[in-house]
Design a protein around this motif. Sequence first.
Motif, PDB file in Angstrom:
ATOM      1  N   ILE A 198      11.255   8.054 -13.456  1.00  0.00           N
ATOM      2  CA  ILE A 198      12.190   7.180 -14.188  1.00  0.00           C
ATOM      3  C   ILE A 198      13.563   7.107 -13.509  1.00  0.00           C
ATOM      4  N   SER A 199      14.023   8.199 -12.932  1.00  0.00           N
ATOM      5  CA  SER A 199      15.357   8.147 -12.304  1.00  0.00           C
ATOM      6  C   SER A 199      15.333   7.241 -11.069  1.00  0.00           C
ATOM      7  N   ALA A 200      14.234   7.266 -10.337  1.00  0.00           N
ATOM      8  CA  ALA A 200      14.109   6.379  -9.175  1.00  0.00           C
ATOM      9  C   ALA A 200      14.008   4.927  -9.636  1.00  0.00           C
TER      10      ALA A 200
ATOM     11  N   THR B 273       3.413   9.868  -6.686  1.00  0.00           N
ATOM     12  CA  THR B 273       4.594   9.466  -7.451  1.00  0.00           C
ATOM     13  C   THR B 273       5.787   9.155  -6.537  1.00  0.00           C
ATOM     14  N   ILE B 274       6.395   7.988  -6.774  1.00  0.00           N
ATOM     15  CA  ILE B 274       7.577   7.599  -6.001  1.00  0.00           C
ATOM     16  C   ILE B 274       8.782   8.310  -6.612  1.00  0.00           C
ATOM     17  N   ARG B 275       9.514   9.043  -5.769  1.00  0.00           N
ATOM     18  CA  ARG B 275      10.702   9.752  -6.252  1.00  0.00           C
ATOM     19  C   ARG B 275      11.940   9.217  -5.544  1.00  0.00           C
ATOM     20  N   ARG B 276      13.091   9.613  -6.052  1.00  0.00           N
ATOM     21  CA  ARG B 276      14.346   9.056  -5.519  1.00  0.00           C
ATOM     22  C   ARG B 276      14.516   9.281  -4.035  1.00  0.00           C
ATOM     23  N   ARG B 277      14.032  10.416  -3.561  1.00  0.00           N
ATOM     24  CA  ARG B 277      14.224  10.710  -2.142  1.00  0.00           C
ATOM     25  C   ARG B 277      12.935  10.632  -1.334  1.00  0.00           C
ATOM     26  N   SER B 278      11.839  10.174  -1.970  1.00  0.00           N
ATOM     27  CA  SER B 278      10.584  10.131  -1.210  1.00  0.00           C
ATOM     28  C   SER B 278      10.535   8.877  -0.355  1.00  0.00           C
ATOM     29  N   ARG B 279       9.773   8.959   0.752  1.00  0.00           N
ATOM     30  CA  ARG B 279       9.745   7.810   1.664  1.00  0.00           C
ATOM     31  C   ARG B 279       9.023   6.621   1.040  1.00  0.00           C
ATOM     32  N   GLU B 280       8.221   6.866   0.002  1.00  0.00           N
ATOM     33  CA  GLU B 280       7.535   5.748  -0.659  1.00  0.00           C
ATOM     34  C   GLU B 280       8.516   4.819  -1.382  1.00  0.00           C
ATOM     35  N   LEU B 281       9.722   5.312  -1.601  1.00  0.00           N
ATOM     36  CA  LEU B 281      10.681   4.462  -2.307  1.00  0.00           C
ATOM     37  C   LEU B 281      11.027   3.213  -1.483  1.00  0.00           C
ATOM     38  N   THR B 282      11.053   3.364  -0.168  1.00  0.00           N
ATOM     39  CA  THR B 282      11.474   2.250   0.683  1.00  0.00           C
ATOM     40  C   THR B 282      10.567   1.015   0.548  1.00  0.00           C
ATOM     41  N   PRO B 283       9.255   1.153   0.737  1.00  0.00           N
ATOM     42  CA  PRO B 283       8.425  -0.058   0.561  1.00  0.00           C
ATOM     43  C   PRO B 283       8.469  -0.598  -0.873  1.00  0.00           C
ATOM     44  N   PHE B 284       8.578   0.315  -1.849  1.00  0.00           N
ATOM     45  CA  PHE B 284       8.662  -0.161  -3.236  1.00  0.00           C
ATOM     46  C   PHE B 284       9.947  -0.957  -3.454  1.00  0.00           C
ATOM     47  N   ARG B 285      11.058  -0.435  -2.917  1.00  0.00           N
ATOM     48  CA  ARG B 285      12.327  -1.148  -3.054  1.00  0.00           C
ATOM     49  C   ARG B 285      12.246  -2.515  -2.390  1.00  0.00           C
ATOM     50  N   GLU B 286      11.655  -2.541  -1.205  1.00  0.00           N
ATOM     51  CA  GLU B 286      11.545  -3.831  -0.499  1.00  0.00           C
ATOM     52  C   GLU B 286      10.744  -4.840  -1.309  1.00  0.00           C
TER      53      GLU B 286
ATOM     54  N   LEU C 130       0.866  -1.189   0.000  1.00  0.00           N
ATOM     55  CA  LEU C 130       0.000   0.000   0.000  1.00  0.00           C
ATOM     56  C   LEU C 130       0.891   1.224   0.000  1.00  0.00           C
ATOM     57  N   ILE C 131       0.594   2.161  -0.908  1.00  0.00           N
ATOM     58  CA  ILE C 131       1.279   3.456  -0.856  1.00  0.00           C
ATOM     59  C   ILE C 131       0.169   4.463  -0.650  1.00  0.00           C
ATOM     60  N   GLY C 132       0.140   5.047   0.527  1.00  0.00           N
ATOM     61  CA  GLY C 132      -1.030   5.836   0.911  1.00  0.00           C
ATOM     62  C   GLY C 132      -2.207   4.866   0.940  1.00  0.00           C
ATOM     63  N   SER C 133      -3.290   5.216   0.261  1.00  0.00           N
ATOM     64  CA  SER C 133      -4.445   4.319   0.253  1.00  0.00           C
ATOM     65  C   SER C 133      -4.450   3.447  -1.000  1.00  0.00           C
ATOM     66  N   ARG C 134      -3.411   3.572  -1.816  1.00  0.00           N
ATOM     67  CA  ARG C 134      -3.419   2.862  -3.092  1.00  0.00           C
ATOM     68  C   ARG C 134      -2.657   1.550  -3.041  1.00  0.00           C
ATOM     69  N   GLU C 135      -3.276   0.513  -3.561  1.00  0.00           N
ATOM     70  CA  GLU C 135      -2.592  -0.763  -3.660  1.00  0.00           C
ATOM     71  C   GLU C 135      -1.695  -0.734  -4.896  1.00  0.00           C
ATOM     72  N   VAL C 136      -0.422  -1.124  -4.707  1.00  0.00           N
ATOM     73  CA  VAL C 136       0.537  -1.176  -5.814  1.00  0.00           C
ATOM     74  C   VAL C 136       0.991  -2.625  -5.973  1.00  0.00           C
TER      75      VAL C 136
END
Lengths: 400, 400
Positions: free
Chosen positions: B200-202, B242-255, B163-169
């Motif tokens: 794209i850079s992230a 949007t997941i960006r290189r320095r946004s905290r959403e990057l962490t769960p996406f990376r995992e 989940l990123i915010g309320s959105r399932e990814v």
Amino acid sequence: MNHMNSHEYYVPGYLANGISAGIKEAGRKDLALIFSEVPAKAAGVFTTNCFKAAPVLVDMERISSGTAQAILTNSGNANAATGDEGYRDALTMSRVASRQLHIADELVMVGSTGVIGHPLPVDKIENAVEPLAAGMHSGGIPAAEEAMMTTDRFPKMSCRKILIGSREVTLCGIAKGAGMIQPNMATMLAYLMTDADIEISALNAVFKEGVAQSFNAISVDGCMSTNDTALILANGMAGNRTIRRRSRELTPFREMLFAVLNELCRDMVRDGEGATKLIELVVEGARTDSEARRVAYAVANSNLVKTAFYGGDPNWGRIISAAGSLGIPLPVKAVKLFFDDVCLFSAGQGTTPPADRVAAIMAQDDIQVRLDLAMGNKRFRIYTSDLSFEYVKINAHYHT
Amino acid sequence: MNHMNSHEYYVPGYLANGISAGIKEAGRKDLALIFSEVPAKAAGVFTTNCFKAAPVLVDMERISSGTAQAILTNSGNANAATGDEGYRDALTMSRVASRQLHIADELVMVGSTGVIGHPLPVDKIENAVEPLAAGMHSGGIPAAEEAMMTTDRFPKMSCRKILIGSREVTLCGIAKGAGMIQPNMATMLAYLMTDADIEISALNAVFKEGVAQSFNAISVDGCMSTNDTALILANGMAGNRTIRRRSRELTPFREMLFAVLNELCRDMVRDGEGATKLIELVVEGARTDSEARRVAYAVANSNLVKTAFYGGDPNWGRIISAAGSLGIPLPVKAVKLFFDDVCLFSAGQGTTPPADRVAAIMAQDDIQVRLDLAMGNKRFRIYTSDLSFEYVKINAHYHT
């Protein structure tokens, strides 16, 4: 394989023997002794593995004197990864031999080959050295060779003679080694005996050079052992004019040495564990020696290349893929690959050689593979073997 | 192996299909299509082999735009070492797909896997693309995976949600690859699809990082192919912030990404040609990352080590010998080796662990091997497999 009779493996001034000390299963020879009647000039090349077996540590220390008179070797146990106790056992081996032979302890070199990590049954060696020494004779080289063998299917011996002035000079080499053959001389023992009179600095130089282009240019399975040792003794009993680094007598001696080393090498690869084919791979057109060598090893050690040769499959794709995997910027469209004289790859794609000609090459026991990198004029030659069911069978089970 | 049902391999906004185009023998699926309903951000990692297959050359050029919408892949023929004609064939593959899908040609990525050096039967692909595209559906990912398989024994798929915010990814990955698995991603195709909205850079950064510690840290046979390709598409349809290189959403996406890559990797090694065991080798205590990596590969690629695992032989001697062969000055008496939690080597020699405990570990399908070099704090983990009769059998004969 060589075709000399046993009586031809004889070098003036050397005695040898091989018997069973009971380290290997009942009756198989496992203890070898080589003895020069007089102290000999001695040179050696050893494994570069960090985990050097105890006998290697002993020999490396002793070889620096440039003199040796005897080599005592056991098979069935590598005395490797055996800690301080193993080192003491290697010294014990040397001590029982030197006492029996009435020579200084430092003149005895020791060797061990076989399973790693088991304590050496040194008491069995102690008990066997007396009959071993008592039985030495000038025709004992083949018995010594037999006692060094482990998974070897046939003995590896080579003997040559040259004339220096009016004096006949003889060189005999024996080797053991089947699996683990790769650069830097994996489980391999090679002992060379000559009656040449040669300066130690010349002997050191020519032996290192010879080993670099023979034992260090073969590969069976890309593994390097803890025990690899190549030693040469030169006892001077031929009475030739002393061979020096810059004397013209060095040339025929070097040629003889290289021929013997080359023959031992080819036999070693041919007898690689499970090998069914001998592949002579020449990488040429490299920019540097090191580049040629790296590409040669990448191809020679590729399991996909090795299994293809085992299957008789002229799979040039696996060869160029292995060559291309190193990050060296090969000029893809200029690279050429030949099996014997048949070109299989050029202009970036496979050629369409006559199928029957290719099939005939693949059916040979010996195949020459030539890869032209089209970048320079450096080359490297390596002998390698195929990868068979037998290799897996031998190595998936304990053996000594 | 994963345990999801087919209906779980679904990513919003993606359609897929796999059918037989007649490239492989009768009836086997050999043509796969993945399609995003909207253009997606795209990142890729490719083989570093000089002899890059034609589809790799096409994809490498196209990926630089950072956008793609479809991936058309055939199995049964690698379109590698096929020269200029092969390159034209790869472009033809892309063109027939783009026309059928009504998208720009540059948005189509292509992939090929199979035998090297044979002309691609591109007419079969041209004829099959229409029914392939017509049959696409949201549950078609397993069919696409099946159509990519060559000597694979089972499909490799992994799917996760966050989940990123309320959105399932959602992220789904499929991979093919059995033999030739080694660093730099030997014959391996891996396609990942996500509905994440990500810059794209992230995406580039996190995908490269993930591939480095997954596909580039496995080894089946030490060979690298001409065709290796890993692609990720992210179509943004989840509507997340949007997941960006320095946004905290990057962490769960990376995992999530790393978990999927890791699962694909483990399955790939487990399905390595002829593999019967999955060995997780951790080299720790190295001074540098590169040292840890070099030792890990030397051990993982050693045929003697691999055959020992196949034979159930706890042959620690072969492991330390392989580690010691690189010229790295290991502190022999401080090095330690563990199988699972059992120490087999320390103080320069073998230990004497309970035989039944060691036998139980060797009987496992998964074995953890830990080698502590005792020199520093760097580590490298690699998955590898054993070397079996089956490997030789598969690779000593032609196969597609």
